[in-house]
Motif scaffolding. Structure first.
Motif: not given
Length: 180
Positions: A41-58
Motif C-alpha cells: 500500500p498505497p496501491f495507487s502508487k504501486y499501480k503507477q509504478y507498474m504502469k511506468t514499468f510497462a510503458e517503459g518496457s521495450s
C-alpha cells in the motif's frame, strides 16, 4: 494484438492494473519473484509504478485467456545493451493458470517475437532457485544457466540463489526452426 493457441497477447492498457496488482499480491507468485515482489500500500502508487514499468518496457504483452478473457499475466522484454543487441525477459503468470502450459506458450511467443522483430542476439533472465517450474520451462525452450547470484533472494526465512539464464539467437533458431 497477437494470438496463440490459448492466449491473446496485447499491449499494456490501464485496465490491466487491477490484474497486475492481484497478480503481484498473490503469495504464490511473490515466492517466485526476487525484486519488489510485494505490492505494498498505497496501491495507487504501486499501480503507477507498474504502469511506468510497462510503458517503459521495450516490449510488453498483457496476456489474456482466449476463451474466458481473464487476465493471465504479462511478458516483457527490456533492452539492456542496444549496441550488443542484448535484452532481458520477464514473465509473470497468475498462479490460477500454473500447470496448464501458458507460461511455456507465452515465453515461446515472446522470445520468438523479440528475436524475429527486434534483431536481438541474446535474451537473458533471472529465476529464483526454488522456482523449479519456471527453470524447467526455460531449459526446455533452450535457455542455459550462465551463472548464479549466491544467496541473492531471501524467502521463507532462508537464502536461495538467483540463477542467470540466457539464450542466443542462433541457438533459438536451431531449436525452434518452424517459428524462428
Amino acid at each position: 494484438m497477437f494470438t496463440t493457441e490459448n492466449l491473446i497477447f496485447r499491449g499494456f492498457a490501464d485496465e490491466d492494473l487491477d490484474g497486475i496488482l492481484a497478480l503481484r499480491s498473490d503469495p504464490l507468485v511473490q515466492r517466485t519473484q526476487s525484486f519488489s515482489a510485494i505490492a505494498p500500500p498505497p496501491f495507487s502508487k504501486y499501480k503507477q509504478y507498474m504502469k511506468t514499468f510497462a510503458e517503459g518496457s521495450s516490449l510488453w504483452f498483457s496476456l489474456v485467456h482466449k476463451e474466458s478473457y481473464d487476465y493471465v499475466g504479462y511478458c516483457c522484454i527490456n533492452l539492456l545493451e542496444a549496441k550488443n543487441r542484448d535484452a532481458r525477459l520477464g514473465v509473470t503468470i497468475s498462479s490460477r493458470f500454473w500447470g496448464k502450459g501458458y507460461g511455456t506458450e507465452a515465453t515461446r511467443f515472446t522470445v520468438n517475437h523479440a528475436f524475429k522483430y527486434f534483431g536481438l542476439q541474446r535474451i537473458s533472465l533471472d529465476v529464483t532457485e526454488s522456482n523449479v517450474r519456471a527453470r524447467t520451462v526455460y531449459t526446455k525452450l533452450g535457455f542455459k544457466e550462465e551463472g548464479r547470484k549466491r544467496r541473492g533472494n531471501w524467502i521463507d526465512g532462508h537464502w536461495e540463489d538467483i540463477i542467470a539464464m540466457g539464450v542466443l539467437d542462433d541457438e533459438w533458431a536451431e531449436l525452434h526452426p518452424s517459428i524462428a
